[in-house]
Design a protein around this motif. Structure first.
Motif, short mmCIF file in Angstrom:
data_model
loop_
_atom_site.label_atom_id
_atom_site.label_comp_id
_atom_site.label_asym_id
_atom_site.label_seq_id
_atom_site.Cartn_x
_atom_site.Cartn_y
_atom_site.Cartn_z
N HIS A 36 0.82 -1.21 0.00
CA HIS A 36 0.00 0.00 0.00
C HIS A 36 0.85 1.26 0.00
CE1 HIS A 36 -2.96 3.00 1.47
NE2 HIS A 36 -3.70 2.33 0.63
N ARG A 59 -14.39 -3.28 -1.16
CA ARG A 59 -13.56 -2.07 -1.14
C ARG A 59 -13.61 -1.41 0.23
NH1 ARG A 59 -15.73 0.02 -5.13
NH2 ARG A 59 -17.12 1.52 -4.16
N VAL A 64 -11.63 -3.51 2.98
CA VAL A 64 -10.17 -3.39 2.78
C VAL A 64 -9.70 -2.01 3.21
CG1 VAL A 64 -8.32 -3.35 1.07
CG2 VAL A 64 -10.06 -5.14 0.98
N GLN A 113 -7.38 -7.40 -8.22
CA GLN A 113 -6.15 -6.60 -8.22
C GLN A 113 -6.41 -5.17 -8.66
OE1 GLN A 113 -3.38 -6.78 -11.56
NE2 GLN A 113 -4.37 -8.68 -12.20
N TYR A 143 -7.72 -3.23 -5.75
CA TYR A 143 -6.64 -2.92 -4.83
C TYR A 143 -5.78 -1.77 -5.36
CZ TYR A 143 -7.98 -7.45 -2.86
OH TYR A 143 -8.68 -8.51 -2.32
#
Length: 259
Positions: free
Chosen positions: A108, A207, A210, A236, A239
Motif C-alpha cells: 500500500h 472495497r 479493505v 487486483q 486494490y
C-alpha cells in the motif's frame, strides 16, 4: 530483493512457520506440515526460498512427492517465492499436470480520497465473522463435508500464533456479508481473506472492508501494509484503486488428488 520485499517475505514465513506443527528442510527451502489441519493445502506444502537457474521443476516435484507422500498427503503443493524462478518453472509444472497460480505481492502507498462505502464497516470478533466464512467455504467446490468445512474455516485462527488477528466486516440485516482479516506484527501488516457473499457483490463492500483494514493498520503505525492478489483476476484492479502497488509475485503450484 528489495528491503521492502524482504520484510514482506520474512513476515509471511514467520506466519507460516508458527502455523506449522513440523518443519523439514530440503535443498533450497522448507516443507511445512500441520497435522491439526491436514486438509489445508496452504498448511501442508513446500516453500522454495532460494532462487537459482539450477532448480528444475521435475526435481522439485519429486521432492514434493517424497515429503508430502511420506506424510500421507494425496495433494502436492509448492510455493515459489522468487518471481523469476516462478515464471521460469510454472510452464514446466503445468506440462506435468499441475495447476499454476501467480499471486501479486501488492504494497500500500496511499489511500484515495472519497467515501469508504454505502454500508458502515465494523471491527468484529471471530464468533460474529465465522458464520460468513463457513458459508463462503461451503460454496467452494472443495467445501463438502463437515470436517472439510471445519478445517478450512478454523485454520484462519493459526495466524494468532504469530501475529495479532483482527476482523472487519459489513453487516446487512443482522448478517455479515463481506469481511477481511488484518494480520499485525511489528513493522508489517497483511490484509487477507477478503470475501463477499455472491448475492451482495457489486455494492462496494469489499472495497470498504479493505479500506477499513488499511486505516486500522495505519493507525497502528505499521510501515508496510501488503496483500496478495491473483494476477489474472479482477480484485487486483480494486486494490490498485485503493492505493496498492505490485512489487513482485509469488507462484503457487498445486497438483490435486486424483478423483
Amino acid at each position: 530483493m528489495t528491503t521492502e520485499l524482504a520484510q514482506v517475505i520474512s513476515f509471511r514465513r514467520l506466519l507460516q512457520d508458527r502455523a506449522s506443527t513440523r518443519l523439514e528442510r530440503f535443498p533450497g527451502g522448507t516443507a511445512l506440515f500441520n497435522d491439526e489441519f491436514r486438509l489445508s493445502f496452504s498448511h501442508n506444502r513446500l516453500r522454495l526460498e532460494e532462487a537459482g537457474d539450477g532448480v528444475r521443476a521435475a526435481e522439485l516435484a519429486a521432492i514434493c512427492d517424497e515429503l508430502l507422500g511420506a506424510a500421507g498427503h494425496a495433494h502436492r503443493s509448492i510455493t515459489i517465492e522468487d518471481e523469476r524462478t516462478g515464471l521460469r518453472l510454472a510452464p514446466d509444472f503445468v506440462a506435468m499436470g499441475w495447476v499454476a497460480r501467480r499471486d501479486l505481492v501488492m504494497v500500500h502507498r496511499a489511500l484515495p480520497a472519497g467515501r469508504a462505502g454505502a454500508q458502515p464497516v465494523r471491527e468484529l470478533d471471530w464468533s460474529t465473522v465465522r458464520p460468513m466464512v463457513e458459508e463462503t467455504v461451503r460454496r467452494l467446490k472443495q467445501g463438502k463435508g463437515a470436517e472439510v468445512v471445519r478445517q478450512l474455516v478454523d485454520r484462519n485462527l493459526l495466524v494468532r500464533r504469530a501475529a495479532r488477528l483482527r476482523h472487519f466486516g459489513v453487516i446487512v440485516d443482522g448478517r455479515v456479508v463481506s469481511s477481511c482479516d488484518l494480520y499485525e506484527g511489528g513493522a508489517v501488516a497483511q490484509i487477507e481473506e477478503v470475501a463477499t457473499l455472491e448475492e451482495h457483490r457489486g455494492r462496494g463492500h469489499a472495497r470498504a472492508v479493505v479500506r477499513a483494514a488499511v486505516e486500522a493498520a495505519q493507525q497502528s503505525a505499521h510501515r508496510i501494509i501488503f496483500l496478495n492478489a491473483t494476477a489474472d483476476d479482477w480484485p487486483q484492479e480494486m486494490y490498485r484503486r485503493l492505493g496498492f502497488e505490485a512489487i513482485s509475485s509469488l507462484h503457487e503450484l498445486t497438483r490435486l488428488p486424483e478423483g
